[in-house]
Design a protein around this motif. Structure first.
Motif, mmCIF file in Angstrom:
data_model
loop_
_atom_site.group_PDB
_atom_site.id
_atom_site.type_symbol
_atom_site.label_atom_id
_atom_site.label_comp_id
_atom_site.label_asym_id
_atom_site.label_seq_id
_atom_site.Cartn_x
_atom_site.Cartn_y
_atom_site.Cartn_z
ATOM 1 N N LEU A 536 9.219 1.185 -13.651
ATOM 2 C CA LEU A 536 8.013 1.991 -13.734
ATOM 3 C C LEU A 536 7.966 2.771 -15.034
ATOM 4 N N ARG A 537 9.093 3.391 -15.412
ATOM 5 C CA ARG A 537 9.126 4.175 -16.656
ATOM 6 C C ARG A 537 8.893 3.275 -17.868
ATOM 7 N N ALA A 538 9.498 2.092 -17.837
ATOM 8 C CA ALA A 538 9.352 1.182 -18.971
ATOM 9 C C ALA A 538 7.915 0.686 -19.098
ATOM 10 N N ASP A 539 7.308 0.298 -17.982
ATOM 11 C CA ASP A 539 5.943 -0.212 -18.041
ATOM 12 C C ASP A 539 4.941 0.884 -18.366
ATOM 13 N N THR A 540 5.220 2.100 -17.941
ATOM 14 C CA THR A 540 4.338 3.217 -18.287
ATOM 15 C C THR A 540 4.422 3.511 -19.774
ATOM 16 N N ALA A 541 5.636 3.540 -20.297
ATOM 17 C CA ALA A 541 5.820 3.786 -21.737
ATOM 18 C C ALA A 541 5.176 2.702 -22.578
ATOM 19 N N GLY A 542 5.178 1.467 -22.057
ATOM 20 C CA GLY A 542 4.575 0.358 -22.793
ATOM 21 C C GLY A 542 3.078 0.269 -22.642
ATOM 22 N N GLY A 543 2.462 1.179 -21.892
ATOM 23 C CA GLY A 543 1.019 1.179 -21.719
ATOM 24 C C GLY A 543 0.502 0.169 -20.725
ATOM 25 N N ASN A 550 -0.557 9.798 -7.344
ATOM 26 C CA ASN A 550 0.613 9.022 -6.923
ATOM 27 C C ASN A 550 0.318 7.524 -6.855
ATOM 28 N N ARG A 551 -0.772 7.095 -7.447
ATOM 29 C CA ARG A 551 -1.146 5.679 -7.455
ATOM 30 C C ARG A 551 -0.914 5.095 -8.847
ATOM 31 N N HIS A 552 -0.395 3.874 -8.861
ATOM 32 C CA HIS A 552 -0.155 3.180 -10.122
ATOM 33 C C HIS A 552 -0.985 1.897 -10.154
ATOM 34 N N LEU A 553 -1.725 1.721 -11.242
ATOM 35 C CA LEU A 553 -2.543 0.535 -11.442
ATOM 36 C C LEU A 553 -2.111 -0.182 -12.710
ATOM 37 N N THR A 554 -2.415 -1.439 -12.765
ATOM 38 C CA THR A 554 -2.131 -2.212 -13.972
ATOM 39 C C THR A 554 -3.293 -3.128 -14.271
ATOM 40 N N ARG A 555 -3.480 -3.418 -15.569
ATOM 41 C CA ARG A 555 -4.575 -4.291 -15.983
ATOM 42 C C ARG A 555 -4.232 -5.736 -15.658
ATOM 43 N N ARG A 556 -5.221 -6.473 -15.172
ATOM 44 C CA ARG A 556 -5.005 -7.868 -14.805
ATOM 45 C C ARG A 556 -6.060 -8.727 -15.495
#
Length: 863
Positions: A536-543, A550-556
């Motif tokens: 989580l920390r790595a993917d957050t740092a990488g944008g 408390n919700r995490h989303l990612t671009r698809r």
């Protein structure tokens, strides 16, 4: 057993008069009362009250059983049945007062000499055959009806069948009825049929409360599906909570509904989830740190405003919060005021609409005619095909072609071009049955029904009135236990599980208009579930991760995928392989990793797309066209051989990117085609795709699906993780069937000749038994050889295929012919000529009847 002190009203008959006299003296003179009842029954043996009173007066249980049996045979009264059941099993005998009315016993025929001659020699055989036939028929009916003999499981649908949401409510009801038909045809829930009870709350809170109270009073339903809108669901929620009746809403999105009740669930996302997705889409995909929201003055609109404002604060400021009224006398003025305010915003500021369809249509029309071209984001109420049809109709009516549909981004639980295989099959069946494509409300309603019925299949549910409260509690607890993806129910739109507050944990699909329909936007967001905190920390740092609370989303990345089949040939049923030739194109925004795919069911494990025939990038959109021609493999099922349907597929999957990063959706070019066009060759439109001899191509379909594992897959840093690794796949599937008539003529003609020859063995004289025995044995051996020849084209399977049962049935018939020939000779040797002739005649009649019955079974099963 207790009876009323008077008999039912009836005509003034002798039986009635005598029974009334017996009732009057039953306390003072029971013996006279019994004698009077005996006389009454002698006058009318079918007078049910007399039998009931006689059962009261006799003192012997056997006599009481006899009287109650007679009464229940005349009138199937529940009280009589309960009284008889209380006596249990045991002998029955008629009381002395009615003994002359009982049927006499049959005489012992063991010492009676049978008359000579042939007139009735067939009776024993015909009688035995009739008994066997009745037993088999009774068993068949028992098997057919036994699985549905339990008390019905009632499920309620409460929605605005006559309200503003009448169209969406009708789709919900149709979807539920379609699914209950399927469930009941399969035997119901543990033998209990499912019955749907439909209530119309007209989208009115007061009426919704009244219906909820009615449901509680009736105490019939196991759980409730509904209500359709947030105002009515919120009004009914406290009533269901107090009565402890589970409820699942398929379309009401207000957070308060499930927040305020641990007995209310939602089979789609709620406003909290929807607002997170819309806020992140406006900020991270559309690139704006400012937004505006227009909301209706109802519960759904107010909840949508509250949650969106809270969500967007993560990225920027909400420049305008504009309410509009649903009251007819105020609606137009509030819409005009909102549009005037929106015109003052900076160009390009996203506008979010949390309103119903009619207001949404008016706001978009006035925005576009006023020159506001800002992107419009809409909540689920504006994401249906029905709303898009309203926009198209308004464009045509006011000469605004192409003005209202651009720049729309609507949130929905179901994008029509991203349906999985089962969901696509369901949508096609819905369209076939009702003549139109289902709205998303039909899918979420089906999920609400299916998850409840699925959980009730577990052991421990009583499914009757005595266990209703216990069953409801068990169902509520089971719904509340679906807390993560690993334990999710595989529903129509994907894994279904709930957040802590009872709302479905599912992504919001963003659809945009292509001018004719809503299709998936080229960029989507999805729920990100990290394998570990480090990831989580790595993917957050990488944008790569968008965090909202408390919700995490990612671009698809959404890849519009199209397949045009050229031909299918060289079907090898022994190893399950076939040759497919097709064009494949991919359209996407972003890097080219989307085209790095593999075919997971190709015979060659390293089959790649190769160099594209066309490769064009314009305005950031890449189009790549490929031609694929090679052998693929599927798992064939031969249980219905030779009436089997085989599915030939080509399945592609990205080599490196998971379903959180890329998803393959059906391109609009495919959606705009008729299903029959899928069977025309892309290389030569004058011929069809089927080039496989002895096979017929019945249908083709194209769909996306998600596969993977919810386990940690051995990653020590992912202990306790529930996401696992999932991949998006895209499949082209062709359904083929054998050309049955030539196959049957070629392979069954020898068997038909054997059947005819074996039948002739029944017409030999008993003294010539050697010939029919030899013919029967030869038929058995020949049939075994024919069967081996027919099934030699199949691989080794552990089950019996359909055609084998027919051959086995004839082998049994041939064996019976051998046995009959031997028995006939034995009867002739002891000079029992009548019995021998009866057996011969019965066999000659039974043989064609048996063959015809087998043919009828096959016709009923496969015609």
């Amino acid at each position: 057993m207790a009876l009323e002190t008077c008999v039912p009203d009836g005509s003034d008959t002798a039986a009635l008069s005598l029974t009334n006299r017996a009732v009057r003296v039953r306390q003072s003179d029971p013996a006279q009362a019994r004698e009077l009842l005996g006389r009454a029954l002698a006058e009318d043996v079918k007078y049910e009250p007399a039998w009931r009173w006689l059962a009261e007066l006799v003192t012997d249980d056997g006599e009481r059983r006899y009287c109650l049996d007679k009464a229940y045979a005349i009138a199937r009264d529940p009280d009589t049945r309960r009284a008889r059941a209380a006596l249990g099993a045991g002998p029955t005998r008629p009381p002395a007062e009615v003994v002359l009315l009982a049927k006499p016993e049959r005489p012992d025929a063991s010492g009676v000499r049978k008359p000579a001659g042939r007139g009735r020699g067939w009776v024993p055989w015909a009688g035995a055959a009739a008994v066997v036939l009745m037993l088999v028929t009774g068993l068949g009916f028992a098997l057919a009806s036994g699985s549905r003999s339990g008390e019905p499981v009632h499920v309620a649908l409460v929605a605005g069948m006559t309200g503003e949401s009448a169209t969406t409510s009708a789709h919900m009801e149709r979807s539920l009825r379609m699914h209950t038909d399927i469930i009941n045809e399969a035997g119901g829930i543990n033998g209990h049929p499912v019955e749907l009870l439909v209530y119309d709350d007209a989208d009115q809170p007061d009426r919704a409360r009244g219906i909820a109270e009615q449901i509680v009073r009736e105490n019939k339903v196991m759980y409730v599906i509904g209500h359709g809108v947030s105002d009515t669901a919120l009004a009914a929620a406290p009533i269901y909570q107090k009565a402890k009746i589970p409820a699942i809403t398929p379309s009401a999105t207000s957070s308060q509904i499930t927040d305020g009740s641990d007995w209310y669930f939602r089979s789609m996302f709620g406003n909290r989830t929807q607002s997170d997705f819309l806020a992140a889409y406006g900020a991270k995909v559309l690139g704006s740190d400012t937004a505006a929201i227009v909301y209706g003055d109802n519960e759904s609109g107010r909840s949508g405003r509250e949650t969106f404002v809270a969500s967007f604060r993560t990225f920027g400021a909400v420049a305008a919060e504009l309410p509009v009224s649903y009251e007819p006398e105020r609606s137009a003025a509030t819409v005009d005021a909102a549009v005037q305010r929106l015109r003052t915003l900076a160009p390009g500021v996203p506008i979010v609409l949390a309103v119903r369809e009619k207001l949404g249509l008016e706001i978009i029309t006035k925005l576009r005619t006023a020159g506001v071209t800002a992107p419009v984001l809409g909540t689920d109420s504006l994401a249906s095909r029905a709303f898009h049809d309203l926009l198209i109709a308004r464009e045509q009516a006011q000469g605004l072609q192409g003005k209202l549909t651009p720049g729309l981004y609507m949130g929905t639980p179901m994008a029509q071009d991203s349906l999985s295989g089962p969901a696509l099959a369901w949508a096609h069946e819905f369209e076939r049955r009702y003549g139109e494509r289902p709205l998303w409300h039909a899918a979420t309603a089906r999920q609400a029904l299916n998850i409840g019925l699925h959980l009730m299949r577990d052991n421990g549910y009583g499914l009757d009135d005595n266990h209703k409260a216990e069953d409801r509690q068990r169902l509520r607890d089971a719904l509340g236990g679906l807390k993560d993806r690993k334990n999710a129910f595989q529903a129509l739109l994907g894994p279904l599980y709930f957040t802590e507050n009872g709302s479905a944990q599912m992504p919001v699909s963003i659809v945009t208009s292509d001018g004719t329909k809503f299709v998936s936007a080229p960029v989507q967001l999805t729920i990100y579930e990290p394998l570990s905190e480090a990831a989580l920390r790595a993917d957050t740092a990488g944008g790569h991760v968008i965090t909202i609370g408390n919700r995490h989303l990612t671009r698809r990345q959404v890849v519009a995928t199209g397949i045009n089949l050229n031909e299918v040939r060289d079907v090898d049923t022994r190893d399950g392989t076939y040759y497919m030739d097709f064009f494949l194109w991919l359209k996407y925004v972003g890097d080219h990793a989307a085209s790095d795919v593999q075919f997971i069911n190709a015979v060659k494990p390293d089959l790649k797309l190769g160099t594209p025939l066309r490769d064009v990038t314009e305005n950031g959109v890449t189009y790549r066209l490929y031609r694929v021609a090679d052998r693929f493999r599927s798992s064939f099922d031969f249980r219905d051989f030779p009436f089997d349907h085989q599915r030939l597929s080509a399945v592609l999957q990205n080599r490196t990117r998971t379903s959180e990063q890329v998803v393959y959706a059906t391109d609009k070019e495919i959606l705009n085609q008729k299903p029959d066009d899928y069977l025309r060759s892309g290389a030569d439109a004058s011929r069809d795709i089927n080039q496989a001899p002895n096979w017929l191509a019945r249908s083709a379909r194209f769909f996306q699906q998600t596969v993977g594992s919810s386990d940690a897959l051995g990653d020590p840093k992912a202990v306790g993780a529930t996401s696992g690794i999932f991949y998006s796949q895209y499949a082209a599937e062709v359904v083929i069937t054998r050309d049955v008539l030539p196959f049957l003529f070629k392979n069954l003609l020898p068997l038909a000749l054997l059947i005819c020859v074996t039948y002739l063995s029944l017409f030999f004289k008993p003294s010539e038994s050697a010939a029919p025995v030899s013919m029967g044995v030869t038929a058995i051996l020949s049939t075994a050889v024919l069967l081996n020849n027919v099934t030699s084209q199949l691989p080794s399977v552990s089950y019996t295929v359909a055609l084998e049962w027919g051959y086995y049935a004839f082998i049994l018939l041939a064996a019976c012919c051998v046995l009959i020939a031997m028995v006939r000779k034995g009867l002739a040797n002891v000079r029992r000529d009548d019995a021998e002739r009866a057996l011969a005649n019965s066999a000659r009649i039974g043989y064609p009847v048996y063959v015809l019955g087998i043919v009828c079974v096959y016709l009923a099963s496969f015609a």
